[in-house]
Scaffold this active site. Sequence first.
Site, PDB file in Angstrom:
ATOM      1  N   HIS A  75       0.838  -1.213   0.000  1.00  0.00           N
ATOM      2  CA  HIS A  75       0.000   0.000   0.000  1.00  0.00           C
ATOM      3  C   HIS A  75       0.868   1.257   0.000  1.00  0.00           C
ATOM      4  O   HIS A  75       1.284   1.737   1.053  1.00  0.00           O
ATOM      5  CB  HIS A  75      -0.913  -0.009   1.226  1.00  0.00           C
ATOM      6  CG  HIS A  75      -1.962   1.058   1.205  1.00  0.00           C
ATOM      7  ND1 HIS A  75      -3.177   0.921   1.823  1.00  0.00           N
ATOM      8  CD2 HIS A  75      -1.985   2.293   0.643  1.00  0.00           C
ATOM      9  CE1 HIS A  75      -3.903   2.013   1.642  1.00  0.00           C
ATOM     10  NE2 HIS A  75      -3.181   2.867   0.925  1.00  0.00           N
ATOM     11  N   ASP A 319       1.012   2.686   3.699  1.00  0.00           N
ATOM     12  CA  ASP A 319       0.151   3.769   3.194  1.00  0.00           C
ATOM     13  C   ASP A 319       0.999   5.026   2.971  1.00  0.00           C
ATOM     14  O   ASP A 319       0.572   6.150   3.279  1.00  0.00           O
ATOM     15  CB  ASP A 319      -1.035   4.053   4.128  1.00  0.00           C
ATOM     16  CG  ASP A 319      -2.142   4.850   3.415  1.00  0.00           C
ATOM     17  OD1 ASP A 319      -1.995   5.134   2.214  1.00  0.00           O
ATOM     18  OD2 ASP A 319      -3.141   5.198   4.087  1.00  0.00           O
TER      19      ASP A 319
HETATM   20 ZN   LIG Z   1      -7.038   4.700   2.217  1.00  0.00          ZN
HETATM   21 ZN   LIG Z   2      -3.712   4.878   0.875  1.00  0.00          ZN
END
Ligand SMILES: [Zn+2]
Ligand SMILES: [Zn+2]
Length: 432
Positions: A75, A319
């Site tokens: 991610h 992320d």
């Molecule tokens: Zn997200």
């Molecule tokens: Zn993301």
Amino acid sequence: MNFAHLCGKKRPFMNLLIKNGHVIDPANKIDEKLDVLVTDGKVAKLGKPGSISANDTQVVDASGRLVVPGLIDMHVHLREPGFEYKETIATGTAAAKAGGFTSVCCMPNTNPVNDNRSVTEFILAQARSAPARVFPIGAITKGSKGEELTEMAELHTAGCFAVSDDGKPVMSAAIMRRAMEYSKIFDLLVISHCEDSSLSDKGVMNEGVVSTELGLRGIPRAAEDVMTGRDISLAELTGCRLHIAHVSTAGSVRLIRDAKSRGVKVTAETCPHYFSLTEEAVRGYNTMAKMNPPLRTADDVAAIKQGLKDGTIDVIATDHAPHALDEKSGEFDYAPFGVVGLETALGLTLKLVDEGALSLSEAVRKLTNNPAAILKIGKGTLAVGSDADITIIDPDIEWTVDASEFKSKSRNTPFNGWKLRGKAIQTIVRGR
Ligand SMILES: [Zn+2]
Ligand SMILES: [Zn+2]
């Protein structure tokens, strides 16, 4: 599928003998001192220290070091095409390599959105000379607007292994249901950014005592939980493989644990900031602690650690969300959500191991074999014959996070100045 298009410029492979390292390969239950021979870009042999001899081979002394399958971050946001001032495929993969990651999966919220073959092909072309492998994730809906499904057949053929509208939720349950039914035909993983936007509604941090004290609009934990619950129900209905992105709440952990116990095909990831920080980090209107989902409470952090330990949470992903400093240095309400993570994830995960929250081998599994197995990309192992993507880690090196030294184009981290132990000292991709 043919991976030749992912390979870098043809250079003769250097044969490599990595000696005396502590090899951890959870997929093959290996956790011992071994030598690893790499020939022609592949893992050729593993053996007791001193047992492998080879000619024309570069020798790497890995005494006191960990030798693990190349880390995989499922991610990240590489921002190219469209937001090259934040990050490019070149700088993002350089950050990945610096952090020990040999493969990254990039989310489709670029400009244009990766919702068709031409964008996927562009990303793969840019990645050809990149220092780490790039696996593009296609969009679920056109423009990630949540309205019309993408041509998943085309995305799949072009080289996407998963679909997601990450950055935004797919608010219509009916559309998500159709997306799951469609993706199932190609065995594409559906990755859900769980957020009910009618509940998160312009919120900027976790809803609770701290948001009240700071006078900031809150995002209740329920905004995540109701969507986690909905998508689990839809995965159950459709039989689709569902992966829950960036789990931040105790409620989501509970729902995923229950779903797994009932045999629903659901997997989950969390990010280092969700097990390292709480909403307290926002005090002082610290925009470096602004991310979506937001940092939560100590109870949530405890639940996430428990979820990692008992296997409810399969993956640690970053992320990685680069933003320019001038965007992040504005007022809290207007600063964009997101933090970079590729260059701090390993150190923060090893801190979790030091605290006893996770065994070293389980931590390595969540950074290697588990994401590879969920994505079905055939990586994350040091099995003989597999691609020689290998990360060598010095587990004892103490270092201080200095964002100004990041390879990433962006510096938006809440961990600047943190003292960490353990770092990747060599990241080998394709045996090089
Ligand atoms: Zn997200
Ligand atoms: Zn993301």
